[in-house]
Scaffold this motif. Sequence first.
Motif, PDB file in Angstrom:
ATOM      1  N   MET A   1       0.817  -1.213   0.000  1.00 18.30           N
ATOM      2  CA  MET A   1       0.000   0.000   0.000  1.00 18.30           C
ATOM      3  C   MET A   1       0.853   1.267   0.000  1.00 18.30           C
ATOM      4  O   MET A   1       0.522   2.240  -0.693  1.00 18.30           O
ATOM      5  CB  MET A   1      -0.945  -0.007   1.199  1.00 18.30           C
ATOM      6  CG  MET A   1      -2.018  -1.096   1.134  1.00 18.30           C
ATOM      7  SD  MET A   1      -3.051  -1.052  -0.361  1.00 18.30           S
ATOM      8  CE  MET A   1      -3.812   0.559  -0.208  1.00 18.30           C
ATOM      9  N   THR A   2       1.941   1.287   0.760  1.00 21.70           N
ATOM     10  CA  THR A   2       2.803   2.465   0.706  1.00 21.70           C
ATOM     11  C   THR A   2       3.453   2.575  -0.668  1.00 21.70           C
ATOM     12  O   THR A   2       3.646   3.680  -1.194  1.00 21.70           O
ATOM     13  CB  THR A   2       3.879   2.425   1.801  1.00 21.70           C
ATOM     14  OG1 THR A   2       4.617   1.200   1.716  1.00 21.70           O
ATOM     15  CG2 THR A   2       3.259   2.544   3.186  1.00 21.70           C
ATOM     16  N   GLY A   3       3.775   1.416  -1.280  1.00 19.26           N
ATOM     17  CA  GLY A   3       4.305   1.433  -2.636  1.00 19.26           C
ATOM     18  C   GLY A   3       3.304   1.976  -3.636  1.00 19.26           C
ATOM     19  O   GLY A   3       3.677   2.703  -4.570  1.00 19.26           O
ATOM     20  N   HIS A   4       2.035   1.628  -3.460  1.00 19.05           N
ATOM     21  CA  HIS A   4       0.982   2.151  -4.334  1.00 19.05           C
ATOM     22  C   HIS A   4       0.922   3.675  -4.252  1.00 19.05           C
ATOM     23  O   HIS A   4       0.902   4.369  -5.278  1.00 19.05           O
ATOM     24  CB  HIS A   4      -0.364   1.549  -3.923  1.00 19.05           C
ATOM     25  CG  HIS A   4      -1.524   2.049  -4.712  1.00 19.05           C
ATOM     26  ND1 HIS A   4      -2.041   1.356  -5.785  1.00 19.05           N
ATOM     27  CD2 HIS A   4      -2.259   3.184  -4.606  1.00 19.05           C
ATOM     28  CE1 HIS A   4      -3.050   2.051  -6.307  1.00 19.05           C
ATOM     29  NE2 HIS A   4      -3.205   3.164  -5.593  1.00 19.05           N
ATOM     30  N   ASP A   5       0.904   4.187  -3.029  1.00 21.78           N
ATOM     31  CA  ASP A   5       0.834   5.643  -2.869  1.00 21.78           C
ATOM     32  C   ASP A   5       2.079   6.328  -3.427  1.00 21.78           C
ATOM     33  O   ASP A   5       1.992   7.411  -4.020  1.00 21.78           O
ATOM     34  CB  ASP A   5       0.670   5.993  -1.385  1.00 21.78           C
ATOM     35  CG  ASP A   5      -0.739   5.713  -0.876  1.00 21.78           C
ATOM     36  OD1 ASP A   5      -1.607   5.352  -1.692  1.00 21.78           O
ATOM     37  OD2 ASP A   5      -0.968   5.855   0.339  1.00 21.78           O
TER      38      ASP A   5
ATOM     39  N   GLY B   1      -6.046  -2.418  -9.405  1.00 21.98           N
ATOM     40  CA  GLY B   1      -5.768  -2.693  -8.009  1.00 21.98           C
ATOM     41  C   GLY B   1      -6.123  -1.488  -7.150  1.00 21.98           C
ATOM     42  O   GLY B   1      -6.498  -0.431  -7.658  1.00 21.98           O
ATOM     43  N   VAL B   2      -6.045  -1.668  -5.879  1.00 16.65           N
ATOM     44  CA  VAL B   2      -5.591  -2.836  -5.136  1.00 16.65           C
ATOM     45  C   VAL B   2      -6.771  -3.781  -4.944  1.00 16.65           C
ATOM     46  O   VAL B   2      -7.897  -3.343  -4.705  1.00 16.65           O
ATOM     47  CB  VAL B   2      -4.995  -2.423  -3.779  1.00 16.65           C
ATOM     48  CG1 VAL B   2      -4.649  -3.622  -2.930  1.00 16.65           C
ATOM     49  CG2 VAL B   2      -3.781  -1.517  -3.980  1.00 16.65           C
ATOM     50  N   GLY B   3      -6.544  -5.095  -4.982  1.00 22.26           N
ATOM     51  CA  GLY B   3      -7.591  -6.073  -4.780  1.00 22.26           C
ATOM     52  C   GLY B   3      -7.014  -7.413  -4.389  1.00 22.26           C
ATOM     53  O   GLY B   3      -5.797  -7.568  -4.243  1.00 22.26           O
TER      54      GLY B   3
END
Length: 316
Positions: free
Chosen positions: A233-237, A249-251
């Motif tokens: 999640m931190t990588g996504h942000d 994503g995310v899923g």
Amino acid sequence: MTDVRARSVAYVAFTLPDLARARDFLRDFGFRDAGMADGALHMTGYGPEPFVYRACEGAPGFAGLAFSVGDLGELATLAAMTGAEIEPLDAPGGGCRVRLTDPDGFAVDAVAGRQDGELGTRRPVKDWNTASAKPRIGSAKRLDASPAHVERLGHVVLGVSDFSRSQAWYKRHFGLLTSDEIATDDGGTMGAFLRLDLGDAPTDHHSLFLAQVAGPPGFRHAAFEVWDMDDLMTGHDFLAGRGHRAAWGVGRHVLGSQVFDYWFDPWDHMLEHWTDGDLFTANDAPNIATQSELHKVQWGPDFPAVIFAGKREVEA
């Protein structure tokens, strides 16, 4: 079948027109630099593999994948079986390889004898406090705004022209096993999730997925395990904040069960972060699944069919 057994999916390879730009994206994605060798950019994760991603300069395209086999003896068996030669691998970690070509013309290396790379520095794992167990006491969880941390390459997905032919080729050369076969409504088969045969040792639900496609065969995506859900999640942000383009994503998938997050590189190659996937041994029986299960999520956004058809445009 063969006496050769793949032990891991070792790396993916691409040709890209701007290696400096590629390195910037890959660092944002969570890779570490592994160095230049043989004119190619090499990137690794935080695990022991000397590299998991390779790119040479050229027009954008997929240049192949590799499986690690047990040792040089197995590599020699594969060379004798195919008539290919064993050659040095001019890349971080050294070792040797046999170059093969699958039925659709994808380059597939078999590698052995590579030396481990230097492990990346891992942060302490902060436990999760759940309703049933609360192990984190007297310690606050604080997460850095930073890229995810790629641990290793988990799987590769290819679109193929003849699924049965391709599946037979990969099973014959690398001893792969079926986890989930995808049935069509008319009783046929359009693809399968294939895992390594590591005997009693658990392995990922799939290291390769082959899907029969209506259009030209091609690369679909490569998936890299990250440390945990917080890391994903931190990588996504972080990727979003850097202006990179999200794909899906995310899923959480149904088949394989992993939490996923798909992104495009600057040339529309799709790379996935994943965590918390299923593990099986060689004793676990194969399963038959439907096409709707293939695309179904347990939670998260619905499957974006346009993206996964290999088209550049993204659904609104």
